[in-house]
Design a protein around this motif. Structure first.
Motif: not given
Length: 360
Positions: A283, A286-287, A304, A308, A313
């Protein structure tokens, strides 16, 4: 003094045409005397007694660091190093997932970075060197009982000047509209990426920071900025000033570029191939997108694909840190783990080095 009145398009336009004369003159001397680079790369720190037969421009540059040592703000430095002792693993994570991608989203500044084959083709090594730079800046005692950090800053400052030298003389596709390579506005933006963006990253993960902690980090980078050749009269000393300066720079330069896309693609691929934790590696895009935000994600062409939640996170990063360090996280354990990772990945511990110069 309130610096908000300094943050105008006119002032920042002028900064795009200004670089770092002290370092630029030193690099011209090094180009003319390439054997000195090898000698300097053998140093652990700047010697107390410099060879007086070296070029005056180079001696002026090195003497700057010897003269500024007496001005080290010891109380501030201790507070900044305490902050890193407690949160250094997350600080390094923000370097990779927020600070560097943030820099890539600024089109004109990215044009210099993409012209370095090492950044594109050896991005892991470059990231490792940047991490080593950060560790040296926050090492307990740095700048007041440990002088190594002065030489680390000086080397990075010279590397910037080498980049300017070679881009200005040999990059035939350089567009003057980009401004001078690694100009004063770009240097300030990079300093913001290593300070303000890190603070924002903590808050995005649900980690509360006090006003004193935020001010400490900003002022720590004011000191580092002096050592890196920034015109620090423009550097923010309050959260409001930092917010307004970053907002103006973002409005001026955040946009899509092929350079930025090339850089972020190389970084994401490195994460996908090298991060051992599959939750993070799979990911990674996306992070990064979560941290840099919608506007910068669009400029970088990021998707993304995973929704999230920042607090989750943050828990994941902290859990990963607990697995690594247990209950004994401190600077030494962070550095040891960082070095062990580099030995496993690259077979060596990476350090900032001046470029090798061969006389043709």
């Amino acid at each position: 003094m309130d610096k908000l009145s300094l943050y105008t398009n006119g002032n920042l336009d002028a900064l795009r045409d200004r670089t770092d004369p002290l370092a630029d003159q030193a690099v011209v001397a090094l180009i003319q005397n390439p054997e000195l680079n090898s000698i300097m790369n053998s140093w652990d720190q700047i010697p107390g007694d410099l060879p007086q037969d070296w070029p005056l421009e180079l001696l002026n540059f090195l003497n700057f660091y010897q003269e500024i040592e007496s001005k080290a703000p010891v109380a501030l430095l201790k507070n900044g190093q305490k902050f890193f002792q407690e949160k250094g693993d997350l600080y390094l994570a923000m370097l990779g997932f927020y600070s560097l991608p943030y820099c890539y989203a600024f089109a004109d500044g990215a044009e210099v970075l993409v012209r370095s084959n090492r950044i594109v083709n050896q991005i892991g090594e470059r990231l490792g060197e940047t991490g080593s730079f950060l560790l040296e800046l926050f090492r307990p005692g740095a700048f007041f009982t440990n002088r190594v950090a002065y030489w680390t800053c000086a080397k990075v400052r010279l590397i910037h000047a080498f980049s300017r030298y070679f881009v200005e003389r040999y990059a035939r596709d350089w567009n003057p509209d980009f401004g001078k390579p690694i100009n004063q506005e770009d240097l300030i933006g990079t300093n913001l990426a290593f300070s303000l963006m890190v603070l924002r990253g903590f808050r995005k993960m649900g980690i509360n920071l006090s006003t004193q902690e935020s001010t400490t980090v900003l002022n720590y980078w004011h000191w580092v900025g002096q050592l890196m050749g920034l015109e620090v009269q423009f550097w923010p000393v309050t959260a409001k000033e930092a917010f307004e300066l970053e907002r103006l720079i973002r409005k001026r330069h955040l946009k899509y570029s092929e350079a930025g896309h090339t850089l972020i693609s190389a970084l994401i691929k490195f994460y996908e191939d090298s991060i051992p934790d599959p939750v993070l590696s799979k990911q990674a895009e996306s992070i990064v997108s979560f941290f840099v935000g919608e506007e910068a994600s669009k400029a970088l062409g990021l998707n993304q694909t995973l929704s999230i939640q920042g607090n989750l996170l943050g828990l994941l990063f902290r859990f990963t840190g607990f697995q690594t360090y247990g209950g004994k996280k401190d600077f030494r354990s962070i550095e040891n783990q960082f070095r062990a990772n580099q030995l496993e990945q690259f077979g060596k511990v990476l350090q900032v080095q001046l470029p090798s110069l061969n006389r043709s």
